[in-house]
Design a protein around this motif. Sequence first.
Motif, mmCIF file in Angstrom:
data_model
loop_
_atom_site.group_PDB
_atom_site.id
_atom_site.type_symbol
_atom_site.label_atom_id
_atom_site.label_comp_id
_atom_site.label_asym_id
_atom_site.label_seq_id
_atom_site.Cartn_x
_atom_site.Cartn_y
_atom_site.Cartn_z
ATOM 1 N N UNK A 74 1.310 5.343 0.354
ATOM 2 C CA UNK A 74 0.658 6.441 1.051
ATOM 3 C C UNK A 74 1.334 7.752 0.657
ATOM 4 N N UNK A 85 8.633 -8.490 10.811
ATOM 5 C CA UNK A 85 7.753 -7.941 11.861
ATOM 6 C C UNK A 85 7.452 -8.986 12.927
ATOM 7 N N UNK A 127 9.793 -3.588 5.297
ATOM 8 C CA UNK A 127 10.046 -4.812 6.054
ATOM 9 C C UNK A 127 9.376 -5.996 5.392
ATOM 10 N N UNK A 128 9.285 -7.078 6.136
ATOM 11 C CA UNK A 128 8.597 -8.263 5.639
ATOM 12 C C UNK A 128 7.857 -8.897 6.794
ATOM 13 N N UNK A 129 7.037 -9.901 6.476
ATOM 14 C CA UNK A 129 6.270 -10.570 7.522
ATOM 15 C C UNK A 129 7.218 -11.144 8.564
ATOM 16 N N UNK A 135 -5.864 -4.479 20.799
ATOM 17 C CA UNK A 135 -4.958 -4.186 19.681
ATOM 18 C C UNK A 135 -5.172 -2.759 19.241
ATOM 19 N N UNK A 136 -4.115 -1.947 19.372
ATOM 20 C CA UNK A 136 -4.219 -0.539 19.027
ATOM 21 C C UNK A 136 -3.959 -0.349 17.540
ATOM 22 N N UNK A 137 -4.645 0.636 16.997
ATOM 23 C CA UNK A 137 -4.461 0.925 15.571
ATOM 24 C C UNK A 137 -3.250 1.840 15.434
ATOM 25 N N UNK A 138 -2.083 1.250 15.471
ATOM 26 C CA UNK A 138 -0.854 2.036 15.339
ATOM 27 C C UNK A 138 -0.369 2.550 16.677
ATOM 28 N N UNK A 139 0.909 2.935 16.731
ATOM 29 C CA UNK A 139 1.483 3.386 18.004
ATOM 30 C C UNK A 139 0.927 4.739 18.438
ATOM 31 N N UNK A 178 5.954 12.659 -1.288
ATOM 32 C CA UNK A 178 6.144 11.524 -2.195
ATOM 33 C C UNK A 178 5.466 10.293 -1.609
ATOM 34 N N UNK A 179 5.083 9.381 -2.506
ATOM 35 C CA UNK A 179 4.381 8.180 -2.036
ATOM 36 C C UNK A 179 5.357 7.247 -1.326
ATOM 37 N N UNK A 180 4.922 6.765 -0.196
ATOM 38 C CA UNK A 180 5.737 5.812 0.565
ATOM 39 C C UNK A 180 5.003 4.486 0.546
ATOM 40 N N UNK A 181 5.704 3.431 0.092
ATOM 41 C CA UNK A 181 5.057 2.119 0.002
ATOM 42 C C UNK A 181 5.604 1.227 1.091
ATOM 43 N N UNK A 182 4.706 0.765 1.959
ATOM 44 C CA UNK A 182 5.080 -0.183 2.994
ATOM 45 C C UNK A 182 6.107 0.398 3.951
ATOM 46 N N UNK A 183 6.644 -0.479 4.790
ATOM 47 C CA UNK A 183 7.641 -0.012 5.749
ATOM 48 C C UNK A 183 9.005 -0.602 5.436
ATOM 49 N N UNK A 238 0.852 -1.188 0.000
ATOM 50 C CA UNK A 238 0.000 0.000 0.000
ATOM 51 C C UNK A 238 0.886 1.236 0.000
ATOM 52 N N UNK A 272 -1.255 4.154 9.784
ATOM 53 C CA UNK A 272 -1.418 2.739 10.107
ATOM 54 C C UNK A 272 -2.532 2.159 9.236
#
Lengths: 430, 416
Positions: A53, B38, B33-35, B306-310, B26-31, A51, A130
């Motif tokens: 963003x 994480x 990382x990988x499964x 479970x929080x939606x993000x930090x 600019x568009x940022x895709x993902x972090x 995705x 998120x």
Amino acid sequence: MSITGRFVILTLIGALPVVLFPGVVSILLWLALLVLAAGLDLILAASPRRVGVARSLPESVRLTEQCTSQLTIRNHASRTLRAQVREGWQPSAGARNPVQRITVPAGESRRMNVVLMPERRGDLAVRHVTVRSFGPLGLTARQLTITSPGTLRVLPPFHSKRHLPSKLRRLRELDGRAAVQIRGAGTEFDSLRDYVRGDDVRSIDWRATARRRDTVVRTWRPERDRRVVVVLDTSRTSAARIDNEPRLDTGIEASLLLAVLAQRGGDRVDFLAFDRRPRARVESVAKENLLSALVTAMAPLEAELIEADWSQVPAQIRSISSHRSLVVLLTSLDSGAVEEGLLPVLPGLTAQHVVVVASVRDPRLDAMRLERESASQTFRAAAAERALLDRAAVTARLKQLGAEVVDESPHELPPKLADMYIRLKAAGRL
Amino acid sequence: MGGAVVSTRPGPTVSTAPPSGQRESVEIIGDGGSVGRSVGTVLRRFRPWIVLGALLLIVVIAGLIGAPRETLSPLSPSNPAPEGSMAVAEVLRQQGVDVIEASSLTEAQDALAAQDGTLLLHDPDGWLDNDQLSSLKDLSARLVLIEPGLTILDVLAPGIRSAGVVPAEAAGPLEARCSAEDPSTAGTITSGGQVYRGELTCFPAGNPEQSGAASGSYAATGALDVVVLGNGAILSNGVIEDNGNAALVLRTLGNSASLVWYQPTPQDLAVTDQPVNPLNLLPEFVNPLMLWLLLTALAAIVWRARRLGPLVEEPMPVVVRAAETAEGRARLYQDAGSINRAAANLRAATLSRIALMLRIPASSPASAVVEAAARRTGRSTQELDLLLHTHTPLSDADLVRWSQELDTLEKEINQR
């Protein structure tokens, strides 16, 4: 990953077979069903790692005004993204709808508008986005936090601009007045015009009258192109809150009104925020940009918890303007800080410039002074009287050294400072 | 969450900022990382808890493995502890005796019905009632009673009577002193427990001279079909090797092809005498349902937790109330009781304000202010001199009253 309410409900439904067929088998079977469904859902969910963003933010927004952060969510995965998206703004950004549900088909993008209502001046930060991507069954979700920093500059509100029209009118009234009313060293010859009844006979220009058939008077206008240097103290004393507003913010309001007024009055305005080193500085630039340059420079100012170093201020002012200027010092009149900091350097400043010391007066002290019902209230009244006496003593010392003092409550300070400027200008003391 | 603004077209703009001021990032895709990565991060973050949980699990499993599978009751044939009787049971098994451990009355009855063997009954707490005991008597060919109580003797061995405990002075091993084969072969046994008197009495306790009618640690009927062992301890692993304990016990118990070793438990209590355990009335599904609801609650916790993000931190501004110094000073005045200083502050402030109102120089002496005030208000000079100049309050109450008078005077002058 995370689970949803639907998953919990499915678990709860599992109580039925457990009741009907008590034993290990029904429990294990339903557990297996749950794990299988959750796993399948996870596998089929669109990957949040695919995705993209992008954020579009306004350059700046004025405090108390609303703005929008536009997030563009692009789905690079091959499955439809059903997601809950949260934009991680700091709380004082006042995000109204930071959490939104969004569905993006594969390869497309959708826009998500987050309405912001900032509650504080300064640079507000957004750290991340998120994405919680749900599977087709809606039982489980994959969650990923994408670091996507951004800042929104929130400008000071400039509430005091409501005083601007009246002050500008007073400033214009200075123009074209008969000389005698405002005659002084600072006034300049403007033009000659025909005598009308009521004009002071002393302003008749006899030479011009002799050249022409009619009587001609000289008109004057206030001096122009003088320099105004506004120095805003950002040291520890500016952190104090008076009427739920820090001194610093009141000072910003006052300096904005003064700057705009002085600019319309034809003067050059320079701004300096200072404690031990310059925190912000705006040179007298092209006239149209002054206000926006000022608010942009003032936006990130914070009160620093250090003592101001006034011994550097004369040098700073000299580097801004080597000519005689109106120097406005927006600081506090707390006896200790002023006696040790400002008083020693003030004679040097007043020798070269016209100095105005503007400070916020705490209305709480005046209220405390009058409450004398009980013993503790009377002691408080005595302490308030002491603080006011100290203030009066400091004011007297400042006036003795040749400075003008404006000491007003937070709401009154900006207009009263503007009045002081108009009075000085009218008197030609700039 | 509701009311999402989702649209491909830009909605109506609410920003008052000029549209040209929009900054597009600019568009940022993902972090990046990988499964796996994480999962690794999560594992790292929760490492202390995972280690703690694993330790707990290991301790629990070790406890389960290490624990004896059977009950630890004394004289139990599966208890290897010093007070258990595993040694006797094992030796008997090696010698071909079928040792059957019965954990309930029904089991004991079944075992006795299947094989007509010896019944060992050890019921120190007296769980069995008369009916249950007599049912055992009918089934068994031979009875060995360990330290039986009065009820057991009444029903199972009417010819044998209880005769108290072994006297304290009989510390040494007891000698057989009788003609029966088993005791005399054994010779001596460890002393302790109860003594009985029957048709055949051996190992008398106490004075050897009184052996005739003495009571002993071993009593039996003439046909040897009921044997009472007064000291159960001689069966235990701890002392089985002492004296002739082993000989007596093995000979007594190893007499027939099978031995039913029965130690009644509270579960053998006659149903009619006891209130019904309410837990037994619950339907069968209650326990599994409880377990399942616990699982559901855990799932609900995971769902809500479970929080939606930090969290995003807020840099908090410094908050200093400006009047705080004055209030602090007031408390100092009050705590130190410095009425004089407070009065001096109030007086100086009032004088300077009155001087300002009466248009006389602020630096003029107090007497000048008093005179001017007297002229303005029409009050007498003496009264105002006392109020403004000479009066010094001595108590808190006086200070309050005086300061209010000052305030009144100030308002009076201001109004005229």
